[in-house]
Design a protein around this motif. Structure first.
Motif, mmCIF file in Angstrom:
data_model
loop_
_atom_site.group_PDB
_atom_site.id
_atom_site.type_symbol
_atom_site.label_atom_id
_atom_site.label_comp_id
_atom_site.label_asym_id
_atom_site.label_seq_id
_atom_site.Cartn_x
_atom_site.Cartn_y
_atom_site.Cartn_z
ATOM 1 N N LEU A 69 0.832 -1.201 0.000
ATOM 2 C CA LEU A 69 0.000 0.000 0.000
ATOM 3 C C LEU A 69 0.869 1.253 0.000
ATOM 4 C CD1 LEU A 69 -2.762 1.352 0.191
ATOM 5 C CD2 LEU A 69 -2.635 1.078 2.690
ATOM 6 N N ALA A 70 1.976 1.221 0.759
ATOM 7 C CA ALA A 70 2.886 2.376 0.790
ATOM 8 C C ALA A 70 3.528 2.574 -0.578
ATOM 9 C CB ALA A 70 3.955 2.151 1.858
ATOM 10 N N ASN A 71 3.934 1.516 -1.211
ATOM 11 C CA ASN A 71 4.544 1.634 -2.545
ATOM 12 C C ASN A 71 3.540 2.184 -3.558
ATOM 13 O OD1 ASN A 71 6.992 0.622 -1.639
ATOM 14 N ND2 ASN A 71 6.465 -1.507 -2.161
ATOM 15 N N LEU A 72 2.287 1.787 -3.399
ATOM 16 C CA LEU A 72 1.254 2.298 -4.302
ATOM 17 C C LEU A 72 1.052 3.794 -4.086
ATOM 18 C CD1 LEU A 72 -1.037 1.985 -6.363
ATOM 19 C CD2 LEU A 72 -2.538 1.318 -4.466
ATOM 20 N N THR A 73 1.023 4.211 -2.819
ATOM 21 C CA THR A 73 0.850 5.630 -2.518
ATOM 22 C C THR A 73 1.989 6.443 -3.110
ATOM 23 O OG1 THR A 73 -0.306 5.076 -0.454
ATOM 24 C CG2 THR A 73 0.587 7.299 -0.657
ATOM 25 N N GLN A 74 3.215 5.918 -3.005
ATOM 26 C CA GLN A 74 4.377 6.616 -3.573
ATOM 27 C C GLN A 74 4.281 6.668 -5.095
ATOM 28 O OE1 GLN A 74 8.083 4.883 -2.452
ATOM 29 N NE2 GLN A 74 9.330 6.433 -3.502
ATOM 30 N N ALA A 75 3.866 5.572 -5.702
ATOM 31 C CA ALA A 75 3.748 5.544 -7.162
ATOM 32 C C ALA A 75 2.672 6.511 -7.632
ATOM 33 C CB ALA A 75 3.429 4.121 -7.618
ATOM 34 N N GLN A 76 1.593 6.635 -6.891
ATOM 35 C CA GLN A 76 0.535 7.577 -7.263
ATOM 36 C C GLN A 76 1.027 9.015 -7.168
ATOM 37 O OE1 GLN A 76 -2.439 6.269 -4.493
ATOM 38 N NE2 GLN A 76 -3.471 4.945 -5.997
ATOM 39 N N ALA A 77 1.827 9.311 -6.133
ATOM 40 C CA ALA A 77 2.388 10.666 -5.999
ATOM 41 C C ALA A 77 3.325 10.968 -7.152
ATOM 42 C CB ALA A 77 3.110 10.791 -4.662
ATOM 43 N N THR A 78 4.134 9.989 -7.514
ATOM 44 C CA THR A 78 5.053 10.173 -8.630
ATOM 45 C C THR A 78 4.285 10.415 -9.928
ATOM 46 O OG1 THR A 78 6.686 8.749 -7.563
ATOM 47 C CG2 THR A 78 6.931 9.085 -9.921
ATOM 48 N N LEU A 79 3.173 9.700 -10.090
ATOM 49 C CA LEU A 79 2.360 9.865 -11.296
ATOM 50 C C LEU A 79 1.763 11.273 -11.345
ATOM 51 C CD1 LEU A 79 0.930 8.830 -13.805
ATOM 52 C CD2 LEU A 79 -0.852 7.884 -12.316
ATOM 53 N N ARG A 80 1.281 11.771 -10.202
ATOM 54 C CA ARG A 80 0.706 13.119 -10.194
ATOM 55 C C ARG A 80 1.761 14.156 -10.591
ATOM 56 N NH1 ARG A 80 -1.872 11.111 -5.484
ATOM 57 N NH2 ARG A 80 -0.262 12.082 -4.191
ATOM 58 N N ASN A 81 2.963 13.969 -10.067
ATOM 59 C CA ASN A 81 4.053 14.889 -10.388
ATOM 60 C C ASN A 81 4.407 14.803 -11.865
ATOM 61 O OD1 ASN A 81 6.184 16.781 -9.686
ATOM 62 N ND2 ASN A 81 7.605 15.035 -9.906
ATOM 63 N N ALA A 82 4.426 13.572 -12.407
ATOM 64 C CA ALA A 82 4.781 13.402 -13.822
ATOM 65 C C ALA A 82 3.705 14.016 -14.713
ATOM 66 C CB ALA A 82 4.948 11.908 -14.126
ATOM 67 N N LYS A 83 2.438 13.884 -14.329
ATOM 68 C CA LYS A 83 1.356 14.483 -15.115
ATOM 69 C C LYS A 83 1.476 16.009 -15.130
ATOM 70 C CE LYS A 83 -2.319 11.015 -14.686
ATOM 71 N NZ LYS A 83 -3.672 10.743 -14.119
ATOM 72 N N SER A 84 1.735 16.568 -13.955
ATOM 73 C CA SER A 84 1.869 18.036 -13.868
ATOM 74 C C SER A 84 3.029 18.517 -14.717
ATOM 75 C CB SER A 84 2.072 18.460 -12.409
ATOM 76 O OG SER A 84 0.953 18.123 -11.636
ATOM 77 N N ASN A 85 4.143 17.793 -14.654
ATOM 78 C CA ASN A 85 5.319 18.157 -15.434
ATOM 79 C C ASN A 85 5.024 18.063 -16.925
ATOM 80 O OD1 ASN A 85 8.214 18.797 -15.700
ATOM 81 N ND2 ASN A 85 8.348 16.675 -16.492
ATOM 82 N N PHE A 86 4.269 17.043 -17.316
ATOM 83 C CA PHE A 86 3.941 16.888 -18.734
ATOM 84 C C PHE A 86 3.049 18.023 -19.208
ATOM 85 C CE2 PHE A 86 0.864 15.243 -21.879
ATOM 86 C CZ PHE A 86 1.735 15.111 -22.949
ATOM 87 N N GLU A 87 2.071 18.442 -18.366
ATOM 88 C CA GLU A 87 1.190 19.532 -18.762
ATOM 89 C C GLU A 87 1.971 20.834 -18.932
ATOM 90 O OE1 GLU A 87 -1.860 19.352 -19.721
ATOM 91 O OE2 GLU A 87 -1.995 17.182 -19.309
ATOM 92 N N ARG A 88 2.935 21.115 -18.022
ATOM 93 C CA ARG A 88 3.756 22.324 -18.143
ATOM 94 C C ARG A 88 4.604 22.250 -19.404
ATOM 95 N NH1 ARG A 88 4.461 21.439 -12.592
ATOM 96 N NH2 ARG A 88 6.529 20.519 -13.020
ATOM 97 N N THR A 89 5.213 21.088 -19.619
ATOM 98 C CA THR A 89 6.087 20.936 -20.789
ATOM 99 C C THR A 89 5.293 21.083 -22.074
ATOM 100 O OG1 THR A 89 7.484 19.421 -19.525
ATOM 101 C CG2 THR A 89 7.719 19.379 -21.908
ATOM 102 N N LYS A 90 4.076 20.569 -22.066
ATOM 103 C CA LYS A 90 3.232 20.684 -23.258
ATOM 104 C C LYS A 90 2.919 22.143 -23.570
ATOM 105 C CE LYS A 90 -1.169 19.024 -25.067
ATOM 106 N NZ LYS A 90 -2.407 18.252 -24.790
#
Length: 367
Positions: A109-130
């Motif tokens: 569950l902890a690894n999933l929470t970390q992966a979800q946080a990483t995904l949110r950060n990657a999505k935000s970064n992709f939107e800025r880069t776009k």
């Protein structure tokens, strides 16, 4: 001289008398022997008008049997059933110490929470880069890198979800539950025992049906077919006969020259249960040109020359016969006697009592 002659004459007379008396005694003995005939009991050989019945021993088994085990390894914390208990679907049978699997689930569950946080950060970064790319402030390579990072983070979240799902399944597997209505036949593990995945914890019997398992010799197995009827009796229920059907016929020898056969009971009663000793009888119809001769087993003798019976050939004298030894070939031993395949004919008189006191050519009295 006269005295000597008188003595000699007396001696000769004495010996003549002895010879006459001896001869008379022998004649009387012979007459007595001729008058005393050995008595034997016989049985007429007849061809069976019905099929031949064969009976074999077996034992009752539940037609649905299962060995229940944990899907995961661990230390067995509790065993909640005993032999004879009735189980319903969902009943907890035994449990393992769940602590290790709870930790694995928490870690997943902890690894999933970390992966979800990483995904949110990657999505935000992709939107800025776009947005920067659309304003021509960055290159296409930087946009592609941001998109790949977001997709990788999304895949990591999916993988973490699967790991969490598996960890929670393993945690649930620490409880062994019944999946259908069954009865506990045997328990094979103890509390605090370290068990492995797949190790049998209990044996259960399910359903109401019963089978009878037995082995038959190679001379019979070819005569058995699936769907064939059989008569089954149990010593525990002596006054009742049960009807069964052959459901399984072994194609490989189980031990030596015997083959396994399974009989499904058509009707059952409350008194029947797995483990009871059974007697299974099959009736085999004879071929049109086949004759089955059955004689008592005591009528058949055996020596270095092979197996034989004594026949009685009738004479002109009433109830008087002459013994004749006849070689025979035997078949199976049945509940009614020993099968004779060759050597006798219908109507022959076979000696069944007094076999040990007769011989070839002896004149006997027939009882």
């Amino acid at each position: 001289m006269d005295i000597s002659m008188k003595i000699y004459a007396k001696l000769v007379l004495y010996f003549l008398l002895l010879l006459i008396l001896s001869a008379c005694g022998e004649d009387q003995t012979l007459q007595q022997e001729e008058q005393v005939l050995r008595s034997v009991k016989t049985q007429l050989v007849g061809s069976s008008q019905h099929g031949v019945t064969r009976t074999f021993s077996g034992s009752a088994k539940a037609n649905q049997r299962s060995n229940l085990s944990f899907r995961v390894a661990g230390n067995m914390q509790s065993l909640k059933v005993e032999v004879g208990d009735r189980l319903q679907p969902g009943d907890v049978i035994a449990t393992l110490d769940p602590f290790e699997y709870q930790l694995q689930a928490q870690e997943a569950l902890a690894n999933l929470t970390q992966a979800q946080a990483t995904l949110r950060n990657a999505k935000s970064n992709f939107e800025r880069t776009k947005g920067l790319y659309e304003n021509n402030n960055i290159s296409r390579n930087e946009l592609d890198s941001a998109r790949a990072n977001a997709e990788s983070s999304r895949a990591q979240v999916s993988a973490a979800n699967k790991v969490l799902e598996l960890a929670r399944l393993n945690e649930s597997y620490a409880k062994l539950k019944a999946v259908e209505t069954c009865s506990v036949a045997n328990t094979l593990a103890e509390v605090n025992e370290q068990v492995t995945a797949g190790q049998t914890i209990i044996e259960v019997t399910c359903g109401e049906g019963l089978d009878v398992e037995l082995v038959v010799p190679e001379s019979i197995i070819a005569l058995l077919q699936r769907g064939m009827s059989a008569s089954v009796s149990f010593s525990a229920i002596p006054d009742k006969q049960f009807i069964g059907k052959v459901t399984e016929v072994g194609v490989a020898s189980s031990a030596g020259t015997t083959y396994p056969v399974t009989i499904a009971l058509i009707d059952t009663t409350d008194g029947l249960r797995p483990g009871l000793a059974a007697q299974v009888s099959f009736t085999f119809e004879k071929a049109e040109n086949q004759r089955n001769f059955i004689v008592p087993a005591v009528a058949v003798g055996k020596d270095v020359s092979g197996k034989y019976v004594y026949l009685v050939e009738k004479t002109e004298k009433e109830n008087i016969g002459i013994i004749k030894r006849q070689a025979v070939t035997t078949g199976e031993l049945t509940t009614t006697g020993l099968e004779i395949i060759e050597g006798v004919e219908e109507g022959d008189q076979v000696v069944t009592a007094g076999v040990n006191i007769v011989r070839e050519g002896l004149e006997v009295l027939i009882n």
